[in-house]
Design a protein around this motif. Sequence first.
Motif, PDB file in Angstrom:
ATOM      1  N   GLU A 256     -64.616  -8.233  -3.867  1.00  0.00           N
ATOM      2  CA  GLU A 256     -64.450  -8.968  -5.128  1.00  0.00           C
ATOM      3  C   GLU A 256     -64.074 -10.428  -4.858  1.00  0.00           C
ATOM      4  OE1 GLU A 256     -61.657  -6.962  -7.667  1.00  0.00           O
ATOM      5  OE2 GLU A 256     -62.786  -5.085  -7.551  1.00  0.00           O
ATOM      6  N   ALA A 257     -63.232 -10.645  -3.844  1.00  0.00           N
ATOM      7  CA  ALA A 257     -62.821 -12.005  -3.501  1.00  0.00           C
ATOM      8  C   ALA A 257     -64.016 -12.808  -2.989  1.00  0.00           C
ATOM      9  CB  ALA A 257     -61.707 -11.968  -2.461  1.00  0.00           C
TER      10      ALA A 257
ATOM     11  N   SER B  42     -63.780   6.176   1.504  1.00  0.00           N
ATOM     12  CA  SER B  42     -62.710   6.307   0.534  1.00  0.00           C
ATOM     13  C   SER B  42     -61.501   6.933   1.191  1.00  0.00           C
ATOM     14  CB  SER B  42     -63.168   7.160  -0.657  1.00  0.00           C
ATOM     15  OG  SER B  42     -63.481   8.451  -0.197  1.00  0.00           O
TER      16      SER B  42
ATOM     17  N   ASP C 253     -62.886  -3.765   2.088  1.00  0.00           N
ATOM     18  CA  ASP C 253     -62.586  -2.895   0.950  1.00  0.00           C
ATOM     19  C   ASP C 253     -63.032  -3.568  -0.349  1.00  0.00           C
ATOM     20  OD1 ASP C 253     -60.709  -4.877   0.541  1.00  0.00           O
ATOM     21  OD2 ASP C 253     -58.959  -3.588   0.830  1.00  0.00           O
ATOM     22  N   GLY C 254     -62.868  -2.899  -1.438  1.00  0.00           N
ATOM     23  CA  GLY C 254     -63.314  -3.402  -2.742  1.00  0.00           C
ATOM     24  C   GLY C 254     -62.666  -4.720  -3.119  1.00  0.00           C
ATOM     25  N   GLN C 255     -61.385  -4.863  -2.841  1.00  0.00           N
ATOM     26  CA  GLN C 255     -60.671  -6.092  -3.193  1.00  0.00           C
ATOM     27  C   GLN C 255     -61.244  -7.282  -2.414  1.00  0.00           C
ATOM     28  OE1 GLN C 255     -56.469  -5.850  -2.482  1.00  0.00           O
ATOM     29  NE2 GLN C 255     -56.051  -7.856  -3.357  1.00  0.00           N
ATOM     30  N   ALA C 256     -61.547  -7.077  -1.139  1.00  0.00           N
ATOM     31  CA  ALA C 256     -62.115  -8.149  -0.326  1.00  0.00           C
ATOM     32  C   ALA C 256     -63.506  -8.525  -0.826  1.00  0.00           C
ATOM     33  CB  ALA C 256     -62.165  -7.732   1.139  1.00  0.00           C
TER      34      ALA C 256
END
Length: 166
Positions: free
Chosen positions: A132-133, A164, A127-130
């Motif tokens: 970004e990490a 999504s 996902d987006g958070q992963a």
Amino acid sequence: MRKTPYRRPRSAPGRKQATALGWLGHDNHAAGMLATARLHMQVQAAVAKILPPALGEVCRVARLETDKLQLAVPSAAHAAKLRQMAPRVAQALAAAGWQLNEISVKVQAGLMPPPAPPPPREAVPLDGQALEAFAALRQNLRPGKLADAVARLLEHHKHHKPPSKS
């Protein structure tokens, strides 16, 4: 005029011959084969109960004579284990009423079932958070194999957007 309902006879003549087992029972030669097959299946079940489950699943009755039993297994390793256990198997079969004086073991490579196909691969997209990490990690890594691997991962997931959630 009153109609009477049709009633089927409870046992139609020749009904037993309609099944394969019924047909086999009416022919002397086939009846002998059927009796032998049933005997093999009974011994097979008795042997499978005695052996450890992994060995019992692959062990088959190959031949059953008056007082001799020949068991078939798919590999030499199975055969070695079965030969070690043969006295215990003979004792257990004797206790169950089988009069067998000799148990021999035969290796038949064709008994081994083909290996099961691997389970389908289940890939969960990042996902987006992963992502970004991983991008932050990439910024803090020294150049090298790990930094290159993280860059490839980010590049790969850049083209495969996660679905999504609605």
